[in-house]
Motif scaffolding. Structure first.
Motif, PDB file in Angstrom:
ATOM      1  N   GLY A  64      23.875 -13.315  17.879  1.00  0.00           N
ATOM      2  CA  GLY A  64      25.185 -13.119  18.498  1.00  0.00           C
ATOM      3  C   GLY A  64      25.488 -14.098  19.604  1.00  0.00           C
ATOM      4  N   ALA A  65      24.495 -14.476  20.397  1.00  0.00           N
ATOM      5  CA  ALA A  65      24.789 -15.284  21.578  1.00  0.00           C
ATOM      6  C   ALA A  65      24.275 -16.713  21.461  1.00  0.00           C
ATOM      7  CB  ALA A  65      24.183 -14.619  22.810  1.00  0.00           C
ATOM      8  N   ILE A  66      22.970 -16.875  21.195  1.00  0.00           N
ATOM      9  CA  ILE A  66      22.399 -18.221  21.284  1.00  0.00           C
ATOM     10  C   ILE A  66      22.929 -19.118  20.188  1.00  0.00           C
ATOM     11  CG2 ILE A  66      20.237 -19.504  21.077  1.00  0.00           C
ATOM     12  CD1 ILE A  66      18.884 -17.404  22.680  1.00  0.00           C
ATOM     13  N   SER A  67      23.055 -18.577  18.941  1.00  0.00           N
ATOM     14  CA  SER A  67      23.530 -19.456  17.871  1.00  0.00           C
ATOM     15  C   SER A  67      25.000 -19.806  18.075  1.00  0.00           C
ATOM     16  CB  SER A  67      23.295 -18.811  16.514  1.00  0.00           C
ATOM     17  OG  SER A  67      23.690 -17.475  16.546  1.00  0.00           O
ATOM     18  N   ILE A  68      25.772 -18.880  18.666  1.00  0.00           N
ATOM     19  CA  ILE A  68      27.172 -19.208  18.948  1.00  0.00           C
ATOM     20  C   ILE A  68      27.241 -20.309  20.012  1.00  0.00           C
ATOM     21  CG2 ILE A  68      29.352 -18.284  19.793  1.00  0.00           C
ATOM     22  CD1 ILE A  68      28.522 -17.280  17.043  1.00  0.00           C
ATOM     23  N   LEU A  69      26.359 -20.199  21.013  1.00  0.00           N
ATOM     24  CA  LEU A  69      26.280 -21.230  22.055  1.00  0.00           C
ATOM     25  C   LEU A  69      25.956 -22.588  21.432  1.00  0.00           C
ATOM     26  CD1 LEU A  69      26.542 -20.746  25.088  1.00  0.00           C
ATOM     27  CD2 LEU A  69      24.078 -20.727  25.236  1.00  0.00           C
ATOM     28  N   ILE A  70      24.994 -22.572  20.475  1.00  0.00           N
ATOM     29  CA  ILE A  70      24.589 -23.829  19.838  1.00  0.00           C
ATOM     30  C   ILE A  70      25.740 -24.395  19.015  1.00  0.00           C
ATOM     31  CG2 ILE A  70      23.089 -24.740  18.031  1.00  0.00           C
ATOM     32  CD1 ILE A  70      20.861 -23.057  19.197  1.00  0.00           C
ATOM     33  N   ILE A  71      26.471 -23.504  18.302  1.00  0.00           N
ATOM     34  CA  ILE A  71      27.594 -23.992  17.492  1.00  0.00           C
ATOM     35  C   ILE A  71      28.672 -24.582  18.400  1.00  0.00           C
ATOM     36  CG2 ILE A  71      29.491 -23.193  16.048  1.00  0.00           C
ATOM     37  CD1 ILE A  71      27.490 -21.394  14.633  1.00  0.00           C
ATOM     38  N   PHE A  72      28.891 -23.944  19.566  1.00  0.00           N
ATOM     39  CA  PHE A  72      29.842 -24.507  20.537  1.00  0.00           C
ATOM     40  C   PHE A  72      29.411 -25.906  20.945  1.00  0.00           C
ATOM     41  CE2 PHE A  72      32.070 -20.560  21.400  1.00  0.00           C
ATOM     42  CZ  PHE A  72      33.298 -21.039  21.802  1.00  0.00           C
TER      43      PHE A  72
ATOM     44  N   GLY B  81      19.938 -25.931  28.554  1.00  0.00           N
ATOM     45  CA  GLY B  81      19.804 -27.108  27.695  1.00  0.00           C
ATOM     46  C   GLY B  81      21.144 -27.540  27.127  1.00  0.00           C
ATOM     47  N   LEU B  82      21.936 -26.587  26.646  1.00  0.00           N
ATOM     48  CA  LEU B  82      23.207 -26.962  26.037  1.00  0.00           C
ATOM     49  C   LEU B  82      24.195 -27.436  27.092  1.00  0.00           C
ATOM     50  CD1 LEU B  82      23.310 -24.167  23.385  1.00  0.00           C
ATOM     51  CD2 LEU B  82      22.836 -26.563  23.044  1.00  0.00           C
ATOM     52  N   ALA B  83      24.141 -26.842  28.304  1.00  0.00           N
ATOM     53  CA  ALA B  83      25.009 -27.340  29.379  1.00  0.00           C
ATOM     54  C   ALA B  83      24.654 -28.780  29.717  1.00  0.00           C
ATOM     55  CB  ALA B  83      24.876 -26.447  30.609  1.00  0.00           C
ATOM     56  N   LEU B  84      23.356 -29.079  29.772  1.00  0.00           N
ATOM     57  CA  LEU B  84      22.928 -30.462  30.030  1.00  0.00           C
ATOM     58  C   LEU B  84      23.443 -31.403  28.950  1.00  0.00           C
ATOM     59  CD1 LEU B  84      19.215 -30.234  31.171  1.00  0.00           C
ATOM     60  CD2 LEU B  84      21.091 -31.260  32.402  1.00  0.00           C
ATOM     61  N   MET B  85      23.339 -30.957  27.686  1.00  0.00           N
ATOM     62  CA  MET B  85      23.767 -31.836  26.594  1.00  0.00           C
ATOM     63  C   MET B  85      25.264 -32.103  26.661  1.00  0.00           C
ATOM     64  SD  MET B  85      21.403 -32.990  25.303  1.00  0.00           S
ATOM     65  CE  MET B  85      20.070 -32.657  26.382  1.00  0.00           C
ATOM     66  N   ILE B  86      26.050 -31.061  26.999  1.00  0.00           N
ATOM     67  CA  ILE B  86      27.494 -31.266  27.089  1.00  0.00           C
ATOM     68  C   ILE B  86      27.807 -32.229  28.228  1.00  0.00           C
ATOM     69  CG2 ILE B  86      29.644 -30.092  27.674  1.00  0.00           C
ATOM     70  CD1 ILE B  86      28.574 -27.712  26.079  1.00  0.00           C
ATOM     71  N   SER B  87      27.078 -32.075  29.339  1.00  0.00           N
ATOM     72  CA  SER B  87      27.299 -32.976  30.473  1.00  0.00           C
ATOM     73  C   SER B  87      26.914 -34.406  30.111  1.00  0.00           C
ATOM     74  CB  SER B  87      26.477 -32.474  31.658  1.00  0.00           C
ATOM     75  OG  SER B  87      26.669 -33.276  32.759  1.00  0.00           O
ATOM     76  N   VAL B  88      25.767 -34.562  29.433  1.00  0.00           N
ATOM     77  CA  VAL B  88      25.316 -35.906  29.034  1.00  0.00           C
ATOM     78  C   VAL B  88      26.316 -36.520  28.060  1.00  0.00           C
ATOM     79  CG1 VAL B  88      23.594 -37.069  27.610  1.00  0.00           C
ATOM     80  CG2 VAL B  88      22.865 -35.589  29.460  1.00  0.00           C
ATOM     81  N   TYR B  89      26.797 -35.709  27.105  1.00  0.00           N
ATOM     82  CA  TYR B  89      27.745 -36.230  26.121  1.00  0.00           C
ATOM     83  C   TYR B  89      29.030 -36.695  26.799  1.00  0.00           C
ATOM     84  CZ  TYR B  89      30.936 -36.404  22.195  1.00  0.00           C
ATOM     85  OH  TYR B  89      31.856 -36.817  21.275  1.00  0.00           O
TER      86      TYR B  89
END
Lengths: 228, 105
Positions: A64-72, B81-89
């Protein structure tokens, strides 16, 4: 073959097949979808392990959360989505992974293997007897889990630290992913306002300076994330 | 539910999932794919923890508690990790970790 064994094999194939597709799919969006497949299989493994609460948590947190975050994140970095899937060192990475798996399988597997003087495999774990059913799960195992989280002789301190960790991580994530530094935005707005005030003064007292809100909305599209 | 499944089946599946994740971390060219590999590895660890809880010590809360901590830490790792990647991108228009070498001498 019992039904549980068949279920285990099917679910394991889903988990491992999904995992292999995650690391090999060329399109990153497909990789994210296969990650959901793999997470779903892991949910099934938790059900087989009588850990229903963790199956539900896996469903909510990972699917519900992590995969949606990854898709974003995949969609926000869309331009590089179809890039080459593997880097130049992928054969070495494959060899390392296979060797690590071989070592772990050798250590954990049921077959005793003697290499040199040392014997590997057929480890005997406490309470695990080959061919005997596993000990029963107590009905109040979730009660015990909850009590261990509030008991400072067990995991009370770790629980509080984890709560602080997730809070700091969330605030940090927002701060790292913010559009621009707030200070820069404020400085830019102040400069714009000063310029307009100067222009208005040069043009004469009749012309009113633009309200601050309009200058902000005029610059907003340039500042937002470019998406293709 | 465990009717006839030995412990080492779970251990082997989780070892395999861990190594798949390891391959993803080592071989992928995209930093978000590397994060996906890390997620697979954390899932493998969690399968291991819950399998040992179920077979070795179902009366103790330790296995469940550690699994719950791994859940929280995985969520924190993914968010950061994803926040870092968005910032780097946003700054470099790329998420290729090979190109992020501006701190190299």
């Amino acid at each position: 073959m019992t039904i549980s064994q068949v279920l285990f094999i099917v679910i394991s194939l889903v988990v491992l097949g999904g995992g292999v597709m995650v690391v090999t799919a060329r399109n990153l969006f497909h990789a994210a979808l296969f990650l959901i497949v793999s997470f779903f299989g892991v949910t099934g493994l938790y059900v087989l392990l009588d850990a229903g609460f963790f199956a539900a948590a896996q469903f909510l947190v990972y699917i519900g959360a992590i995969s949606i975050l990854i898709i974003f994140a995949v969609m926000l970095t869309r331009g590089v989505q179809l890039a080459q899937p593997a880097n130049s060192q992928w054969p070495a990475a494959l060899v390392v992974s296979v060797i690590v798996f071989a070592i772990m399988a050798l250590m954990l597997g049921p077959v005793a293997v003697t290499i040199g003087q040392r014997q590997f495999g057929s480890v005997s774990w406490p309470n695990v007897v080959e061919g005997q059913p596993a000990p029963a799960v107590p009905d109040d195992h979730l009660v015990r889990l909850g009590q261990s989280f509030v008991d400072f002789n067990q995991y009370g301190a770790a629980f509080l630290l984890t709560a602080v960790l997730i809070l700091v991580a969330m605030v940090g994530a927002i701060w790292v992913a913010r559009d621009r530094a707030l200070k820069d935005v404020m400085e830019e707005r102040a400069e714009l306002a000063a310029e307009e005030a100067q222009e208005a003064m040069l043009a004469g007292p009749v012309q009113q300076p633009l309200p601050l809100a309009e200058t902000r909305s005029a610059e907003a599209p340039a500042a937002s994330v470019a998406h293709h | 539910m465990l009717n006839g499944i030995p412990l080492y089946w779970f251990l082997l599946v989780s070892a395999a999932l861990f190594c798949i994740g390891l391959y993803g971390v080592l071989a992928r060219k995209n930093a978000i794919a590397i994060l996906m590999g890390v997620e697979l590895m954390l899932n493998a660890v969690n399968i291991n923890l819950l399998a040992f809880w179920r077979y070795v010590a179902p009366n103790a809360a330790a296995g469940l508690a550690f699994a719950a901590f791994i859940f929280v830490i995985a969520a924190a790792e993914a968010a950061i990790g994803l926040a870092l990647m968005i910032s780097v991108y946003r700054n470099t228009q790329s998420v290729d970790p090979d190109k992020l070498d501006s701190m190299k001498l």
